[in-house]
Enzyme design. Sequence first.
Site: not given
Length: 586
Positions: A158, A234
């Site tokens: 991320e 995710e």
Amino acid sequence: MHTFAIGSRDFLLDGQPFRILSGAIHYFRVHPDLWTDRIRKARQMGLNTIETYVPWNAHSPAPDTFRTDGALDLGRFLDLVAAEGMQAIVRPGPYICAEWDNGGLPAWLFTDPSVGVRSSEPGYLAAVDGFMDRLLPIVVERQVTRGGPVILFQVENEYGAYGSDKDYLQHLVDTAKRAGIDVPLFTCDQPFGTMIEDGSLPGLHKTGTFGSRAGERLEFLRERQPDGPLMCAEFWNGWFDNWGTHHHTTDAAASAAELDVLLSAGASVNIYMFHGGTNFGFTNGANDKGIYEPTITSYDYDAPLTEDGHPTDKYFAFRDVIARHFPVPPETPARRSPAPESVVSVAAGAPLLDVTSTFPAVAVPGPVPPAEATGQYSGFFLYERRLRGGGVLSFGEVRDRAQFFLDGAPVGTLGREHGEGSIVLPRGGLLQVLVEDQGRVNYGPRIGEAKGLVGPALLDGTELEEWSVRAVDLSSLDPFRASAVELPAGSSGRGGVAGPSVSFGSFEADGPGDRYLRLDGWTKGNAFVNGFNLGRYWSRGPQRTLYVPGPLIRAGANELAILELQGSATRTVRFVAAPDLGPDEK
């Protein structure tokens, strides 16, 4: 040997379309004797892949070290995934977030203030290379192209939410490929703004991270990556908890409906978390968006498989959704059965300050030093200095909780969460400050910050220098056992335990088996079973029990140790039939 590739719309295993149905299990949050059980239950839910992060700071607790023993044996974990007939995704960061201490970055790295964070700064890259040099051979030989389970390898984590240093990302790509990583590389970012573009490079497969509005998120991702398979790397089906809040849960039916949308759209998925596990010891992270919020010991995450490895309603709801799209195994895991219940009394204890005063001290002639000056990077630290008189003592910041003592007598506590930085000392004497690192920030700009007492230390406006600081070494409880004396008799055998101290008791067991330790009447500290640090407890909640993995328990006598910081109203604890993670938000 097999091949794994990214096609125009599908992942391709040996040239055939392959939908990734993955679940996150962090090997480092699970007792290694329980890995097989957790992996098998993922397969029984209908998953075909296991995903894991790799925590750099756990593998390298000090410079020039790399541990792969016990719960850090990544190679064994991946081999067990393969033995269960499943594939694997490895996400080594070097930054992982994961609500893990410092986001997985080692604290020792930032004792040099010139070292960058998640950037192409040379000192940081050199350290990353040292980590990857030792890690990557474990992964390379277990790639699907070499007969192993690993099909995907993530670059950073991320990153678009943090920065956009393309040279840094390219360095990570080059390092992986040079070491022999030949399975596809990918990045994951939240589908908002420019995060996906900022956090990736041309040629890297882009995936999204989200837990709701799946159709909309996938459309956002497709706009930014017209070709290649869609994947949610995710799928947030739960959430983590902070001390002093409620236990977060998500509706099983609602989460299952979102999963159905994902699978109906033809997307691949990694369920985060499938099984959360536990922040044993001092491994929990923290968040700080203006208020410091440390994460609790349990990382249950309201996942389909509970912290102690049992299926939930969400597990079976997800299994039903997967069964609409893919075959699932006929067998299912059993629900939790009650654990043995008993009451345990502590009978002996040792004052923590007295024992710690025998540990090596680091004397610093200048301003108050950070806790890292001791060479220990988590847990507790004891600062000491003699004062000629009292007054108002203030610090730039307390990280994270400090208990103050004059000649052994408590005079107060300061906590970072409340922004407290000053205390009134009634007189002079030997000042001792017991500081607890409650978890390093794992997300955002405060990653890598120092712990302990942050200067300047001012007494009525005059700076205090010449401090000494000791690490409270809890790697072995032997010094505390050696100093423990029988606790004085209380009224009718009752009474509490003064803190800070380490108290000892024993209990009998027929053999290994999960237990749940409840500490009603105790305030704050850590608990140990047979020397293993179960993690932190705190009367603030939400969690009311600590999980004791079954393999820690042995037949016959077992030792319980409790490090209590403040003091307790009782000398007993209870093993109860089931975990209690606190009230849900209603």
